[in-house]
Design a protein around this motif. Structure first.
Motif, PDB file in Angstrom:
ATOM      1  N   LEU A  52       0.873  -1.117  -0.116  1.00  0.00           N
ATOM      2  CA  LEU A  52       0.056   0.015  -0.110  1.00  0.00           C
ATOM      3  C   LEU A  52       0.896   1.381   0.045  1.00  0.00           C
ATOM      4  N   PHE A  53       0.286   2.189  -0.710  1.00  0.00           N
ATOM      5  CA  PHE A  53       0.912   3.374  -0.382  1.00  0.00           C
ATOM      6  C   PHE A  53       1.052   3.927   0.843  1.00  0.00           C
ATOM      7  N   PRO A  54       2.084   4.612   1.422  1.00  0.00           N
ATOM      8  CA  PRO A  54       2.182   4.825   3.019  1.00  0.00           C
ATOM      9  C   PRO A  54       0.823   5.700   3.467  1.00  0.00           C
ATOM     10  N   GLU A  55       0.079   6.429   2.705  1.00  0.00           N
ATOM     11  CA  GLU A  55      -0.794   7.188   3.209  1.00  0.00           C
ATOM     12  C   GLU A  55      -2.339   6.395   3.106  1.00  0.00           C
ATOM     13  N   THR A  56      -2.266   5.314   2.243  1.00  0.00           N
ATOM     14  CA  THR A  56      -3.541   4.530   2.212  1.00  0.00           C
ATOM     15  C   THR A  56      -4.429   4.476   3.322  1.00  0.00           C
ATOM     16  N   ARG A  57      -3.873   3.809   4.269  1.00  0.00           N
ATOM     17  CA  ARG A  57      -4.664   3.229   5.439  1.00  0.00           C
ATOM     18  C   ARG A  57      -5.278   4.461   6.523  1.00  0.00           C
ATOM     19  N   THR A  58      -4.410   5.472   6.584  1.00  0.00           N
ATOM     20  CA  THR A  58      -4.810   6.767   7.003  1.00  0.00           C
ATOM     21  C   THR A  58      -5.916   7.606   6.279  1.00  0.00           C
ATOM     22  N   VAL A  59      -5.691   7.647   4.923  1.00  0.00           N
ATOM     23  CA  VAL A  59      -6.742   8.049   3.949  1.00  0.00           C
ATOM     24  C   VAL A  59      -8.053   7.675   4.178  1.00  0.00           C
ATOM     25  N   TRP A 118      -0.634  10.528  -9.689  1.00  0.00           N
ATOM     26  CA  TRP A 118       0.466  10.515  -9.097  1.00  0.00           C
ATOM     27  C   TRP A 118       1.914  10.343  -9.947  1.00  0.00           C
ATOM     28  N   GLN A 119       1.680   9.594 -11.283  1.00  0.00           N
ATOM     29  CA  GLN A 119       2.744   9.245 -12.222  1.00  0.00           C
ATOM     30  C   GLN A 119       2.726  10.388 -13.485  1.00  0.00           C
ATOM     31  N   ASN A 120       2.230  11.725 -12.957  1.00  0.00           N
ATOM     32  CA  ASN A 120       2.307  12.890 -13.847  1.00  0.00           C
ATOM     33  C   ASN A 120       2.151  12.423 -15.237  1.00  0.00           C
ATOM     34  N   GLN A 121       1.102  11.898 -15.664  1.00  0.00           N
ATOM     35  CA  GLN A 121       0.361  11.474 -17.284  1.00  0.00           C
ATOM     36  C   GLN A 121      -0.057  13.007 -17.689  1.00  0.00           C
ATOM     37  N   SER A 122       0.014  12.800 -18.866  1.00  0.00           N
ATOM     38  CA  SER A 122      -0.712  13.795 -19.704  1.00  0.00           C
ATOM     39  C   SER A 122      -2.092  13.516 -19.624  1.00  0.00           C
ATOM     40  N   LEU A 143      -1.738  11.058  -2.447  1.00  0.00           N
ATOM     41  CA  LEU A 143      -3.049  10.381  -1.947  1.00  0.00           C
ATOM     42  C   LEU A 143      -3.378  11.306  -0.530  1.00  0.00           C
ATOM     43  N   ARG A 144      -2.556  11.889   0.296  1.00  0.00           N
ATOM     44  CA  ARG A 144      -3.040  12.657   1.353  1.00  0.00           C
ATOM     45  C   ARG A 144      -3.897  13.955   1.056  1.00  0.00           C
ATOM     46  N   GLU A 145      -3.623  14.216  -0.310  1.00  0.00           N
ATOM     47  CA  GLU A 145      -4.506  15.301  -0.639  1.00  0.00           C
ATOM     48  C   GLU A 145      -6.028  15.117  -0.978  1.00  0.00           C
TER      49      GLU A 145
END
Length: 233
Positions: free
Chosen positions: A108-115, A203-207, A221-223
């Motif tokens: 998981l991304f570090p912020e996933t569970r918190t979010v 998060w991957q800066n896609q066009s 994700l924290r946003e």
């Protein structure tokens, strides 16, 4: 209508999918090596994609049933190696089970569970994925009131019908929902076409190569809670 439902994509939204998928493929190839080096040699000679493409050409209805597609492609590989029908099915199931188990071992991304903890206090959460990640086996099931994999109904994002199906299961209207995902077409365009507000997790800066405009864009994700709050009123 106030927002009460947050719909979340899984792969590349709650975790980085590619490392997990690469590890799962490696685990499956390791299983094939242990089962029969000749099978692994054949898979590498012809290319795993050969069996997947042939299976999909013969069974186009499996395009969004990714688990069944992989299982049938593995059976085709086994048959190509001279195994009987019964032996091919048994071996294919073993290889698939190895892949599937490793596929659930996500980081998981570090912020996933918190979010998720924060969102669950204010909203009902659902998940919609085109993949075969299983929130119960991953350990996230308690966050969601409903989870839908495209393979369960044979319809995948960006088809608005998958969003319609998910909301119908919980008796919700599109106006009461925000969908969050990383894919500008599958997640954002698909949800928007059904009248759902969208947040693009880029998060991957896609066009942004389509005309659809997300309601909000975040890069971390924290946003997400703040972005949801700005749309939920």
């Amino acid at each position: 209508m106030p927002v009460s439902i947050i719909s979340l994509d899984l792969d590349n939204t709650l975790w980085h999918a590619e490392p997990t998928l690469i590890a799962a493929e490696k685990a499956m190839l390791g299983w094939l090596q242990d089962f029969s080096p000749d099978v692994l040699v054949r898979a590498r000679e012809r290319g795993w994609s050969h069996y997947r493409k042939q299976t999909l050409a013969e069974n186009p209805e499996l395009v969004h049933r990714v688990s069944e597609l992989r299982l049938k492609a593995l059976q085709l590989l086994m048959l190509d190696c001279g195994l009987s029908q019964d032996a091919s099915k048994q071996a294919a199931q073993g290889a698939f089970d190895c892949f599937w188990s490793a596929r659930q071992n996500v980081s998981l991304f570090p912020e996933t569970r918190t979010v998720l903890d924060q969102l669950k206090r204010e909203f009902s959460l659902i998940s919609i994925t085109n993949g075969n990640a299983d929130v119960e086996h991953i350990g996230l099931n308690d966050y969601f009131i409903y989870s839908l994999r495209a393979e369960e109904i044979g319809i995948g994002k960006p088809d608005p019908a998958i969003f319609q199906h998910a909301l119908a299961q919980i008796n919700a209207q599109p106006e009461s929902c925000i969908h969050v995902g990383d894919h500008i077409i599958d997640d954002i365009q698909g949800a928007a076409e059904f009248g759902i507000k969208t947040i693009w997790f880029n998060w991957q800066n896609q066009s942004q190569n389509v005309d659809v405009q997300p309601d909000r864009i975040i890069t971390e994700l924290r946003e997400l809670p703040q972005a949801i709050a700005s749309l939920a009123d």
